[in-house]
Design a protein around this motif. Structure first.
Motif, PDB file in Angstrom:
ATOM      1  N   PHE A 274       0.894  -1.220   0.049  1.00  0.00           N
ATOM      2  CA  PHE A 274       0.225   0.096   0.179  1.00  0.00           C
ATOM      3  C   PHE A 274       0.831   1.326  -0.046  1.00  0.00           C
ATOM      4  CE2 PHE A 274      -3.203  -3.024   1.634  1.00  0.00           C
ATOM      5  CZ  PHE A 274      -4.255  -2.760   0.913  1.00  0.00           C
ATOM      6  N   THR A 275       1.917   1.181   0.836  1.00  0.00           N
ATOM      7  CA  THR A 275       3.025   2.392   0.768  1.00  0.00           C
ATOM      8  C   THR A 275       3.652   2.602  -0.820  1.00  0.00           C
ATOM      9  OG1 THR A 275       3.379   1.736   3.025  1.00  0.00           O
ATOM     10  CG2 THR A 275       4.606   3.535   2.031  1.00  0.00           C
ATOM     11  N   ASP A 276       3.772   1.633  -1.422  1.00  0.00           N
ATOM     12  CA  ASP A 276       4.493   1.985  -2.574  1.00  0.00           C
ATOM     13  C   ASP A 276       3.436   2.599  -3.614  1.00  0.00           C
ATOM     14  OD1 ASP A 276       6.795   0.913  -1.900  1.00  0.00           O
ATOM     15  OD2 ASP A 276       6.737  -1.024  -3.035  1.00  0.00           O
ATOM     16  N   ALA A 277       2.072   1.914  -3.497  1.00  0.00           N
ATOM     17  CA  ALA A 277       1.038   2.534  -4.441  1.00  0.00           C
ATOM     18  C   ALA A 277       0.745   3.931  -4.253  1.00  0.00           C
ATOM     19  CB  ALA A 277      -0.261   1.526  -4.105  1.00  0.00           C
ATOM     20  N   LYS A 278       0.756   4.245  -2.827  1.00  0.00           N
ATOM     21  CA  LYS A 278       0.471   5.396  -2.228  1.00  0.00           C
ATOM     22  C   LYS A 278       1.361   6.742  -2.775  1.00  0.00           C
ATOM     23  CE  LYS A 278      -0.242   8.388   1.999  1.00  0.00           C
ATOM     24  NZ  LYS A 278      -0.800   9.310   1.155  1.00  0.00           N
ATOM     25  N   ILE A 279       2.793   6.297  -2.747  1.00  0.00           N
ATOM     26  CA  ILE A 279       3.763   6.973  -3.037  1.00  0.00           C
ATOM     27  C   ILE A 279       3.551   7.286  -4.438  1.00  0.00           C
ATOM     28  CG2 ILE A 279       6.261   7.194  -3.419  1.00  0.00           C
ATOM     29  CD1 ILE A 279       6.600   5.696  -0.892  1.00  0.00           C
ATOM     30  N   PHE A 280       3.431   6.389  -5.469  1.00  0.00           N
ATOM     31  CA  PHE A 280       3.181   6.870  -6.751  1.00  0.00           C
ATOM     32  C   PHE A 280       1.984   7.683  -7.337  1.00  0.00           C
ATOM     33  CE2 PHE A 280       2.341   5.642 -11.262  1.00  0.00           C
ATOM     34  CZ  PHE A 280       3.559   6.008 -11.910  1.00  0.00           C
ATOM     35  N   ARG A 281       0.896   7.314  -6.555  1.00  0.00           N
ATOM     36  CA  ARG A 281      -0.505   8.007  -6.795  1.00  0.00           C
ATOM     37  C   ARG A 281      -0.309   9.282  -6.189  1.00  0.00           C
ATOM     38  NH1 ARG A 281      -3.851  10.413  -7.816  1.00  0.00           N
ATOM     39  NH2 ARG A 281      -6.460   9.813  -7.867  1.00  0.00           N
ATOM     40  N   ASP A 282       0.216   9.612  -4.993  1.00  0.00           N
ATOM     41  CA  ASP A 282       0.335  10.826  -4.745  1.00  0.00           C
ATOM     42  C   ASP A 282       1.312  11.766  -5.451  1.00  0.00           C
ATOM     43  OD1 ASP A 282      -1.150  10.189  -2.448  1.00  0.00           O
ATOM     44  OD2 ASP A 282       0.284  10.109  -0.992  1.00  0.00           O
ATOM     45  N   ASP A 283       2.263  11.246  -6.320  1.00  0.00           N
ATOM     46  CA  ASP A 283       3.031  11.813  -7.122  1.00  0.00           C
ATOM     47  C   ASP A 283       2.510  12.140  -8.275  1.00  0.00           C
ATOM     48  OD1 ASP A 283       5.120  12.275  -5.542  1.00  0.00           O
ATOM     49  OD2 ASP A 283       6.603  10.993  -6.536  1.00  0.00           O
ATOM     50  N   LEU A 284       1.391  11.578  -8.713  1.00  0.00           N
ATOM     51  CA  LEU A 284       0.721  11.698 -10.147  1.00  0.00           C
ATOM     52  C   LEU A 284       0.234  13.233 -10.234  1.00  0.00           C
ATOM     53  CD1 LEU A 284      -1.537   8.815 -10.807  1.00  0.00           C
ATOM     54  CD2 LEU A 284       0.795   9.027 -11.674  1.00  0.00           C
ATOM     55  N   PRO A 285       0.388  13.685 -11.314  1.00  0.00           N
ATOM     56  CA  PRO A 285       0.214  15.166 -11.502  1.00  0.00           C
ATOM     57  C   PRO A 285      -1.424  15.647 -11.380  1.00  0.00           C
ATOM     58  CG  PRO A 285       1.049  14.398 -13.527  1.00  0.00           C
ATOM     59  CD  PRO A 285       1.061  13.308 -12.723  1.00  0.00           C
TER      60      PRO A 285
END
Ligand code: NAD
Length: 285
Positions: A274-285
Protein backbone atom coordinates in the motif's frame (compact mmCIF):
# COMPACT_ATOMS: atom_id res chain seq x y z
CA UNK A 1 -9.04 27.90 -41.86
CA UNK A 2 -11.59 27.64 -44.66
CA UNK A 3 -12.85 24.39 -46.10
CA UNK A 4 -15.23 21.49 -45.68
CA UNK A 5 -14.93 19.30 -42.64
CA UNK A 6 -16.65 15.92 -42.66
CA UNK A 7 -17.27 14.38 -39.23
CA UNK A 8 -18.25 10.70 -39.23
CA UNK A 9 -19.83 9.76 -35.91
CA UNK A 10 -21.66 12.56 -34.10
CA UNK A 11 -21.40 11.18 -30.58
CA UNK A 12 -19.56 12.47 -27.52
CA UNK A 13 -16.17 12.70 -29.25
CA UNK A 14 -17.25 13.58 -32.81
CA UNK A 15 -19.67 16.22 -31.52
CA UNK A 16 -17.03 17.74 -29.22
CA UNK A 17 -14.40 17.78 -31.99
CA UNK A 18 -16.87 19.44 -34.38
CA UNK A 19 -17.62 22.11 -31.75
CA UNK A 20 -13.89 22.77 -31.28
CA UNK A 21 -13.31 23.03 -35.05
CA UNK A 22 -16.28 25.40 -35.39
CA UNK A 23 -15.00 27.54 -32.49
CA UNK A 24 -11.53 28.06 -33.98
CA UNK A 25 -12.63 28.12 -37.64
CA UNK A 26 -16.08 29.72 -37.86
CA UNK A 27 -15.77 30.00 -41.64
CA UNK A 28 -15.43 26.23 -42.15
CA UNK A 29 -18.47 24.23 -43.26
CA UNK A 30 -19.06 21.18 -41.08
CA UNK A 31 -20.92 18.23 -42.53
CA UNK A 32 -21.82 15.23 -40.39
CA UNK A 33 -22.87 11.64 -40.78
CA UNK A 34 -24.14 9.14 -38.23
CA UNK A 35 -26.08 5.87 -38.18
CA UNK A 36 -28.30 7.40 -35.51
CA UNK A 37 -30.93 9.79 -36.86
CA UNK A 38 -31.33 11.12 -33.31
CA UNK A 39 -27.67 12.20 -33.12
CA UNK A 40 -27.91 13.86 -36.55
CA UNK A 41 -31.05 15.79 -35.59
CA UNK A 42 -29.53 16.85 -32.28
CA UNK A 43 -26.27 17.93 -33.96
CA UNK A 44 -28.21 20.09 -36.41
CA UNK A 45 -30.35 21.53 -33.63
CA UNK A 46 -27.33 22.37 -31.45
CA UNK A 47 -25.48 23.92 -34.42
CA UNK A 48 -22.70 21.33 -34.14
CA UNK A 49 -22.94 20.66 -37.89
CA UNK A 50 -24.18 22.75 -40.84
CA UNK A 51 -25.48 19.85 -42.85
CA UNK A 52 -25.72 16.07 -42.89
CA UNK A 53 -25.21 13.45 -45.58
CA UNK A 54 -26.55 9.93 -45.76
CA UNK A 55 -23.72 8.35 -47.73
CA UNK A 56 -20.01 8.23 -46.96
CA UNK A 57 -19.14 9.19 -50.53
CA UNK A 58 -21.30 12.34 -50.48
CA UNK A 59 -19.42 13.69 -47.45
CA UNK A 60 -15.93 12.34 -48.13
CA UNK A 61 -15.35 13.34 -51.77
CA UNK A 62 -15.81 17.08 -51.12
CA UNK A 63 -14.04 17.21 -47.75
CA UNK A 64 -10.75 18.95 -46.92
CA UNK A 65 -10.67 17.31 -43.51
CA UNK A 66 -12.30 14.01 -42.55
CA UNK A 67 -12.59 13.14 -38.85
CA UNK A 68 -13.71 9.66 -37.86
CA UNK A 69 -15.21 9.39 -34.37
CA UNK A 70 -16.93 6.01 -34.47
CA UNK A 71 -16.12 2.77 -32.55
CA UNK A 72 -12.74 1.40 -33.70
CA UNK A 73 -14.14 -1.56 -35.63
CA UNK A 74 -16.27 0.84 -37.68
CA UNK A 75 -13.22 3.08 -38.21
CA UNK A 76 -11.32 0.18 -39.75
CA UNK A 77 -14.24 -0.60 -42.12
CA UNK A 78 -14.73 3.05 -43.10
CA UNK A 79 -11.01 3.54 -43.83
CA UNK A 80 -11.19 0.60 -46.26
CA UNK A 81 -14.17 2.21 -48.02
CA UNK A 82 -12.45 5.62 -48.18
CA UNK A 83 -9.45 4.00 -49.90
CA UNK A 84 -11.72 3.14 -52.86
CA UNK A 85 -13.08 6.68 -53.22
CA UNK A 86 -11.99 9.60 -55.34
CA UNK A 87 -11.06 11.97 -52.51
CA UNK A 88 -9.59 15.47 -52.86
CA UNK A 89 -5.84 15.15 -53.50
CA UNK A 90 -4.90 17.24 -50.45
CA UNK A 91 -7.51 15.82 -48.06
CA UNK A 92 -6.41 15.27 -44.48
CA UNK A 93 -7.90 12.31 -42.58
CA UNK A 94 -7.72 11.61 -38.87
CA UNK A 95 -9.61 9.50 -36.35
CA UNK A 96 -10.28 9.69 -32.62
CA UNK A 97 -10.26 5.98 -31.82
CA UNK A 98 -8.90 4.72 -28.52
CA UNK A 99 -6.56 2.21 -30.20
CA UNK A 100 -4.07 3.04 -32.91
CA UNK A 101 -2.12 0.04 -34.22
CA UNK A 102 -4.95 -1.70 -36.11
CA UNK A 103 -6.39 1.66 -37.22
CA UNK A 104 -3.10 2.87 -38.71
CA UNK A 105 -2.66 -0.53 -40.42
CA UNK A 106 -6.18 -0.20 -41.87
CA UNK A 107 -5.21 3.23 -43.26
CA UNK A 108 -2.24 1.77 -45.19
CA UNK A 109 -4.10 1.52 -48.55
CA UNK A 110 -5.01 5.22 -48.20
CA UNK A 111 -1.48 6.21 -47.18
CA UNK A 112 -0.06 4.15 -50.09
CA UNK A 113 -2.27 6.23 -52.42
CA UNK A 114 -0.61 9.38 -51.03
CA UNK A 115 -3.48 10.39 -48.76
CA UNK A 116 -2.42 12.07 -45.49
CA UNK A 117 -3.87 9.92 -42.69
CA UNK A 118 -2.80 10.81 -39.17
CA UNK A 119 -4.09 8.64 -36.34
CA UNK A 120 -5.38 10.63 -33.37
CA UNK A 121 -6.65 10.05 -29.85
CA UNK A 122 -7.93 12.90 -27.71
CA UNK A 123 -7.27 11.63 -24.19
CA UNK A 124 -10.39 12.96 -22.52
CA UNK A 125 -13.91 11.73 -22.48
CA UNK A 126 -16.65 10.57 -20.27
CA UNK A 127 -18.79 7.55 -19.53
CA UNK A 128 -21.61 9.36 -21.35
CA UNK A 129 -22.20 8.94 -25.06
CA UNK A 130 -24.08 10.60 -27.90
CA UNK A 131 -24.25 14.15 -29.27
CA UNK A 132 -26.17 15.30 -26.18
CA UNK A 133 -23.00 14.78 -24.11
CA UNK A 134 -20.71 16.72 -26.51
CA UNK A 135 -18.88 19.73 -25.04
CA UNK A 136 -16.70 22.45 -26.55
CA UNK A 137 -14.20 22.28 -23.70
CA UNK A 138 -14.02 18.48 -23.36
CA UNK A 139 -10.37 18.27 -24.47
CA UNK A 140 -9.04 21.45 -22.88
CA UNK A 141 -5.56 20.80 -21.35
CA UNK A 142 -5.90 17.08 -22.10
CA UNK A 143 -3.24 15.19 -24.05
CA UNK A 144 -4.09 14.55 -27.69
CA UNK A 145 -1.91 11.75 -29.05
CA UNK A 146 -1.10 11.76 -32.77
CA UNK A 147 0.45 8.82 -34.60
CA UNK A 148 1.60 10.03 -38.05
CA UNK A 149 3.51 7.40 -40.03
CA UNK A 150 7.04 8.07 -41.37
CA UNK A 151 5.71 9.07 -44.79
CA UNK A 152 3.48 11.87 -43.48
CA UNK A 153 5.02 15.32 -43.99
CA UNK A 154 5.51 17.57 -40.95
CA UNK A 155 3.39 20.28 -42.60
CA UNK A 156 0.41 17.90 -42.67
CA UNK A 157 0.76 17.27 -38.92
CA UNK A 158 0.90 21.04 -38.34
CA UNK A 159 -2.17 21.49 -40.56
CA UNK A 160 -4.09 18.94 -38.49
CA UNK A 161 -3.02 20.64 -35.24
CA UNK A 162 -4.24 23.91 -36.78
CA UNK A 163 -7.65 22.43 -37.54
CA UNK A 164 -7.84 21.04 -34.01
CA UNK A 165 -6.46 24.06 -32.13
CA UNK A 166 -9.94 24.82 -30.75
CA UNK A 167 -9.65 21.69 -28.59
CA UNK A 168 -6.91 23.52 -26.61
CA UNK A 169 -5.38 20.10 -26.08
CA UNK A 170 -1.67 19.29 -25.74
CA UNK A 171 -0.55 17.37 -28.80
CA UNK A 172 2.02 14.60 -28.44
CA UNK A 173 3.46 12.45 -31.22
CA UNK A 174 3.94 8.74 -30.47
CA UNK A 175 4.12 5.52 -32.48
CA UNK A 176 0.93 3.43 -32.74
CA UNK A 177 2.52 0.61 -30.70
CA UNK A 178 3.61 3.01 -27.94
CA UNK A 179 0.15 4.56 -27.93
CA UNK A 180 -1.52 1.18 -27.48
CA UNK A 181 0.84 0.18 -24.65
CA UNK A 182 0.41 3.47 -22.77
CA UNK A 183 -3.37 3.56 -23.11
CA UNK A 184 -3.55 -0.17 -22.34
CA UNK A 185 -1.88 0.50 -18.98
CA UNK A 186 -3.66 3.71 -17.95
CA UNK A 187 -7.06 3.32 -19.59
CA UNK A 188 -8.02 0.01 -21.21
CA UNK A 189 -6.89 -2.38 -18.47
CA UNK A 190 -8.29 -0.24 -15.63
CA UNK A 191 -11.58 -0.33 -17.50
CA UNK A 192 -11.60 -4.13 -17.41
CA UNK A 193 -10.85 -4.03 -13.67
CA UNK A 194 -13.65 -1.48 -13.04
CA UNK A 195 -16.20 -3.61 -14.89
CA UNK A 196 -14.88 -6.74 -13.14
CA UNK A 197 -15.40 -5.09 -9.72
CA UNK A 198 -18.97 -4.19 -10.68
CA UNK A 199 -19.67 -7.76 -11.79
CA UNK A 200 -18.26 -9.07 -8.50
CA UNK A 201 -20.53 -6.73 -6.53
CA UNK A 202 -23.48 -7.79 -8.70
CA UNK A 203 -22.82 -11.46 -7.89
CA UNK A 204 -22.67 -10.75 -4.15
CA UNK A 205 -25.79 -8.58 -4.35
CA UNK A 206 -27.74 -11.78 -5.15
CA UNK A 207 -26.78 -12.96 -1.65
CA UNK A 208 -27.40 -9.65 0.08
CA UNK A 209 -29.42 -6.75 -1.31
CA UNK A 210 -27.55 -4.31 0.96
CA UNK A 211 -24.58 -4.46 -1.45
CA UNK A 212 -26.22 -2.08 -3.94
CA UNK A 213 -27.14 0.39 -1.22
CA UNK A 214 -23.69 0.32 0.38
CA UNK A 215 -21.75 0.54 -2.89
CA UNK A 216 -21.22 4.29 -2.60
CA UNK A 217 -18.15 6.52 -2.07
CA UNK A 218 -14.92 4.82 -3.12
CA UNK A 219 -16.69 2.01 -4.97
CA UNK A 220 -18.61 4.49 -7.09
CA UNK A 221 -15.42 6.50 -7.77
CA UNK A 222 -13.34 3.59 -9.03
CA UNK A 223 -16.16 2.02 -11.05
CA UNK A 224 -17.58 5.16 -12.73
CA UNK A 225 -16.01 4.20 -16.07
CA UNK A 226 -17.90 0.88 -16.08
CA UNK A 227 -20.93 2.91 -17.24
CA UNK A 228 -19.29 3.68 -20.62
CA UNK A 229 -20.54 2.36 -23.96
CA UNK A 230 -20.18 -1.48 -24.02
CA UNK A 231 -19.84 -1.51 -27.83
CA UNK A 232 -16.98 0.96 -27.72
CA UNK A 233 -15.15 -1.06 -25.06
CA UNK A 234 -15.70 -4.36 -26.84
CA UNK A 235 -13.93 -2.90 -29.87
CA UNK A 236 -11.10 -1.46 -27.77
CA UNK A 237 -10.37 -4.85 -26.15
CA UNK A 238 -10.41 -6.67 -29.48
CA UNK A 239 -8.15 -4.04 -31.09
CA UNK A 240 -5.62 -3.93 -28.25
CA UNK A 241 -5.68 -7.69 -27.65
CA UNK A 242 -1.96 -8.47 -27.32
CA UNK A 243 -1.17 -5.58 -24.97
CA UNK A 244 -4.17 -6.43 -22.78
CA UNK A 245 -3.33 -10.15 -22.60
CA UNK A 246 0.14 -9.22 -21.33
CA UNK A 247 -1.29 -6.77 -18.78
CA UNK A 248 -3.81 -9.38 -17.58
CA UNK A 249 -0.95 -11.83 -16.95
CA UNK A 250 0.98 -9.17 -14.99
CA UNK A 251 -2.16 -8.39 -12.98
CA UNK A 252 -2.81 -12.06 -12.18
CA UNK A 253 0.78 -12.32 -10.90
CA UNK A 254 0.27 -9.20 -8.78
CA UNK A 255 -2.98 -10.62 -7.34
CA UNK A 256 -1.27 -13.96 -6.62
CA UNK A 257 1.47 -12.05 -4.81
CA UNK A 258 -0.92 -10.02 -2.63
CA UNK A 259 -3.05 -13.13 -2.05
CA UNK A 260 0.03 -14.91 -0.70
CA UNK A 261 0.84 -11.96 1.57
CA UNK A 262 -2.69 -11.95 3.02
CA UNK A 263 -2.81 -15.76 3.38
CA UNK A 264 0.52 -15.72 5.25
CA UNK A 265 -0.35 -12.58 7.24
CA UNK A 266 2.82 -10.85 6.08
CA UNK A 267 2.06 -7.53 7.71
CA UNK A 268 5.28 -5.73 6.68
CA UNK A 269 4.89 -6.68 3.03
CA UNK A 270 1.20 -5.72 2.95
CA UNK A 271 2.16 -2.33 4.37
CA UNK A 272 4.85 -1.99 1.68
CA UNK A 273 2.28 -2.87 -1.04
CA UNK A 274 0.00 0.00 0.00
CA UNK A 275 2.86 2.41 0.75
CA UNK A 276 4.46 1.93 -2.69
CA UNK A 277 1.09 2.47 -4.37
CA UNK A 278 0.38 5.57 -2.27
CA UNK A 279 3.77 7.13 -3.06
CA UNK A 280 3.29 6.71 -6.84
CA UNK A 281 -0.37 7.83 -6.70
CA UNK A 282 0.43 10.93 -4.60
CA UNK A 283 3.13 11.92 -7.11
CA UNK A 284 0.80 11.82 -10.12
CA UNK A 285 0.18 15.30 -11.56
P1 NAD B 1 -20.48 7.61 -28.98
O1 NAD B 1 -21.22 6.34 -28.80
O2 NAD B 1 -20.86 8.80 -28.15
O3 NAD B 1 -20.54 8.06 -30.50
C1 NAD B 1 -20.26 7.20 -31.58
C2 NAD B 1 -21.19 7.58 -32.69
O4 NAD B 1 -20.80 6.87 -33.87
C3 NAD B 1 -22.66 7.22 -32.42
O5 NAD B 1 -23.47 8.36 -32.60
C4 NAD B 1 -22.96 6.13 -33.46
O6 NAD B 1 -24.30 6.16 -33.91
C5 NAD B 1 -21.99 6.50 -34.55
N1 NAD B 1 -21.64 5.41 -35.46
C6 NAD B 1 -21.31 4.13 -35.15
N2 NAD B 1 -20.98 3.45 -36.27
C7 NAD B 1 -21.10 4.34 -37.30
C8 NAD B 1 -20.89 4.24 -38.70
N3 NAD B 1 -20.50 3.10 -39.28
N4 NAD B 1 -21.12 5.34 -39.46
C9 NAD B 1 -21.53 6.50 -38.89
N5 NAD B 1 -21.75 6.65 -37.58
C10 NAD B 1 -21.52 5.57 -36.79
O7 NAD B 1 -18.95 7.23 -28.78
P2 NAD B 1 -17.72 8.21 -28.50
O8 NAD B 1 -17.46 8.21 -27.03
O9 NAD B 1 -17.93 9.49 -29.20
O10 NAD B 1 -16.52 7.39 -29.17
C11 NAD B 1 -16.15 7.56 -30.52
C12 NAD B 1 -14.70 7.13 -30.71
O11 NAD B 1 -13.88 7.93 -29.85
C13 NAD B 1 -14.42 5.68 -30.35
O12 NAD B 1 -13.53 5.14 -31.29
C14 NAD B 1 -13.74 5.76 -29.00
O13 NAD B 1 -12.81 4.70 -28.85
C15 NAD B 1 -13.03 7.10 -29.08
N6 NAD B 1 -12.82 7.78 -27.79
C16 NAD B 1 -13.77 7.75 -26.79
C17 NAD B 1 -13.54 8.41 -25.60
C18 NAD B 1 -14.56 8.39 -24.49
O14 NAD B 1 -14.24 8.66 -23.33
N7 NAD B 1 -15.82 8.13 -24.78
C19 NAD B 1 -12.35 9.15 -25.41
C20 NAD B 1 -11.43 9.21 -26.45
C21 NAD B 1 -11.67 8.52 -27.64
Amino acid sequence: MKGKVFVIGLGLIGGSLAMAVRHAHPEAVIVGMDLSEKNIQLSMLLGIIDDSVSSLEAGACEADLILLAVPVNETVKILAQLADMDLKSDVLISDAGSTKDTVVKAAKPLIDKGVAFIGGHPMAGSHKSGAAAAKLHLFEHAFYLLTPGDTIKEEKVEQLKGWLQGTRANFLIVSPATHDKLTGVISHFPHIVASGLVKQAENYSKENKLISRLAAGGFRDITRIASSSPEMWRDILLHNRDVLLELMNDWLNEMEHIKGLVANEESEEILRFFTDAKIFRDDLP
